[in-house]
Scaffold this motif. Structure first.
Motif, short mmCIF file in Angstrom:
data_model
loop_
_atom_site.label_atom_id
_atom_site.label_comp_id
_atom_site.label_asym_id
_atom_site.label_seq_id
_atom_site.Cartn_x
_atom_site.Cartn_y
_atom_site.Cartn_z
N ASP A 217 0.81 -1.22 0.00
CA ASP A 217 0.00 0.00 0.00
C ASP A 217 0.85 1.27 0.00
OD1 ASP A 217 -2.16 -1.64 0.01
OD2 ASP A 217 -2.74 -1.27 2.09
N ALA A 218 2.01 1.23 0.67
CA ALA A 218 2.87 2.42 0.68
C ALA A 218 3.40 2.71 -0.72
CB ALA A 218 4.04 2.20 1.65
N THR A 219 3.72 1.65 -1.47
CA THR A 219 4.16 1.84 -2.85
C THR A 219 3.02 2.41 -3.70
OG1 THR A 219 5.72 0.01 -2.68
CG2 THR A 219 5.10 0.70 -4.90
N MET A 220 1.78 1.95 -3.46
CA MET A 220 0.64 2.50 -4.20
C MET A 220 0.50 3.99 -3.93
SD MET A 220 -0.33 -0.15 -5.83
CE MET A 220 1.35 -0.77 -5.71
N GLY A 221 0.76 4.40 -2.70
CA GLY A 221 0.70 5.83 -2.38
C GLY A 221 1.73 6.62 -3.16
N VAL A 240 -1.02 -5.85 -2.10
CA VAL A 240 -1.84 -4.63 -2.14
C VAL A 240 -3.20 -4.93 -1.54
CG1 VAL A 240 -2.84 -2.85 -3.61
CG2 VAL A 240 -0.62 -3.86 -4.19
N THR A 241 -3.73 -3.99 -0.77
CA THR A 241 -5.08 -4.13 -0.21
C THR A 241 -6.02 -3.13 -0.88
OG1 THR A 241 -4.81 -2.48 1.54
CG2 THR A 241 -3.98 -4.69 1.99
N GLY A 242 -7.29 -3.24 -0.53
CA GLY A 242 -8.27 -2.30 -1.08
C GLY A 242 -7.95 -0.87 -0.72
N ALA A 243 -7.41 -0.65 0.48
CA ALA A 243 -7.04 0.70 0.89
C ALA A 243 -5.92 1.25 0.01
CB ALA A 243 -6.59 0.70 2.35
N GLY A 262 -7.69 -10.84 -4.56
CA GLY A 262 -7.48 -11.85 -3.54
C GLY A 262 -8.28 -11.51 -2.31
N GLU A 263 -7.86 -12.05 -1.19
CA GLU A 263 -8.60 -11.82 0.05
C GLU A 263 -8.54 -10.35 0.49
OE1 GLU A 263 -7.08 -14.48 2.94
OE2 GLU A 263 -7.83 -16.29 1.93
N GLY A 268 -15.60 -4.53 -4.64
CA GLY A 268 -16.05 -3.16 -4.39
C GLY A 268 -14.91 -2.15 -4.50
N ALA A 269 -13.71 -2.54 -4.04
CA ALA A 269 -12.56 -1.64 -4.13
C ALA A 269 -12.16 -1.43 -5.58
CB ALA A 269 -11.39 -2.21 -3.34
N VAL A 270 -12.27 -2.49 -6.39
CA VAL A 270 -11.94 -2.38 -7.81
C VAL A 270 -12.96 -1.48 -8.52
CG1 VAL A 270 -11.67 -3.65 -9.98
CG2 VAL A 270 -10.82 -4.62 -7.84
N ILE A 271 -14.23 -1.65 -8.19
CA ILE A 271 -15.28 -0.83 -8.80
C ILE A 271 -15.10 0.63 -8.43
CG2 ILE A 271 -17.76 -0.36 -8.77
CD1 ILE A 271 -18.19 -3.39 -8.43
N ALA A 272 -14.79 0.91 -7.16
CA ALA A 272 -14.59 2.29 -6.72
C ALA A 272 -13.42 2.93 -7.45
CB ALA A 272 -14.37 2.32 -5.22
N LEU A 273 -12.35 2.15 -7.65
CA LEU A 273 -11.19 2.69 -8.37
C LEU A 273 -11.54 2.93 -9.83
CD1 LEU A 273 -8.21 3.43 -8.64
CD2 LEU A 273 -7.68 0.99 -8.91
N GLY A 274 -12.21 1.97 -10.46
CA GLY A 274 -12.58 2.12 -11.87
C GLY A 274 -13.47 3.31 -12.12
#
Length: 315
Positions: A217-221, A240-243, A262-263, A268-274
């Protein structure tokens, strides 16, 4: 068989040149022995602009012969495969061979190496004309990519399953070159801290692939903050997590996204990002246990892009 030979013989030179260019180099050389016309065509410089000898393990002597006899000044692409377990035999590449390659083929733009021992070769020996460098299952020395005063045009760096590739390699490569494409697979020595340190040097990056890396997640930031010009992003086998996905909503130029569900990453996280990415046109979802209902839900909520599912990561 005779009829087939007649049909080929009536083809114009321009068509035969295109056909010969698609053949492996050894088949081109065999074709040169058919007749005088085929020899002229098979050895034409335009046929040898792109050379792929990676289907076979090549020796240093064979590559020297190829360079001296057949590789033209207009060579654009060279793909070669060596042998890491060559015993007493010399490695595929040496500093004199690379120096000769750079001088003889000043237009070389892409060098793709597989199973090649580069530990005794300084990075400065790599032809300065390269825009694309691919390393697959290679051994590299500890001091590669070190910054220097002379600029280099390298734009695309692909490092796949190179055991020695580590944080300082990544930082040196990113700070030295203005990369357009960065593809990292199986780089288990890379740490999340190293990826974060390199991120500020990748503000012009258009394509990023992280597969089997410690990119959480830190790399995603860091990606969301520094790499706002990204057009393509692939995240496979990364923690990577949904956050963490929420940090990617700032990538407003993103057109293609490949994610592994994955777990820790929910639909929902993918839909929110899309929904937050207005230019997204292609979404690839990877997950062995992903059901049809989940994909239907994603497609229904992301009608502005094409959504596909694969149980295995794309090759």
């Amino acid at each position: 068989m005779a009829a087939a030979r007649v049909e080929v013989s009536v083809l114009p030179d321009s068509v035969l040149l295109q056909v010969l260019a698609l053949l492996p180099p050894w088949d081109r050389l065999r074709a040169a022995g058919v007749c005088q016309r085929w020899r002229r065509l098979a050895l034409d410089r335009t046929v040898w602009r792109h050379v792929d000898v990676s289907q076979r393990r090549l020796s240093s002597g064979a590559l020297w012969h190829l360079l001296r006899r057949h590789l033209p000044a207009g060579l654009c692409t060279l793909r070669a495969r060596g042998s890491l377990l060559s015993g007493s035999r010399p490695p595929l590449l040496s500093q004199p061979l690379l120096t000769a390659l750079g001088k003889r083929c000043p237009q070389l733009r892409c060098l793709a190496l597989a199973d090649t021992d580069l530990r005794r070769i300084p990075y400065e020996s790599i032809p300065a004309s390269l825009a694309v460098l691919e390393l697959r299952r290679c051994e590299i020395p500890a001091a590669w990519f070190q910054p220097e005063s002379s600029p280099r045009p390298l734009q695309h760096l692909l490092v796949h399953h190179v055991p020695a590739f580590s944080d300082h390699h990544l930082l040196a490569a990113c700070s030295r070159h203005r990369l357009d494409t960065l593809s990292l697979r199986g780089s288990y020595r890379l740490t999340e801290a190293g990826l974060q340190r390199a991120a500020p040097y990748l503000e012009g990056l258009r394509c990023l692939e992280l597969r089997g890396c410690d990119a959480g997640d830190a790399t995603m930031g860091s990606i969301g903050y520094h790499m706002k010009r990204l057009r393509r992003l692939e995240l496979i086998a990364c923690p990577v997590t949904g956050a963490g996905l929420g940090s990617l909503k700032s990538l407003q130029q993103l057109e293609m996204l490949c994610l592994e569900l994955g777990e820790k990453v929910s639909p929902g996280a993918v839909i929110a990002l899309g929904r937050a990415l207005p230019r997204l046109r292609e979404l690839r979802v990877v997950g062995a246990c992903l059901g049809t209902e989940v994909m239907d839900q994603i497609r229904l909520n992301l009608a502005h892009c094409s959504c596909s599912h694969s149980p295995q990561p794309p090759a």
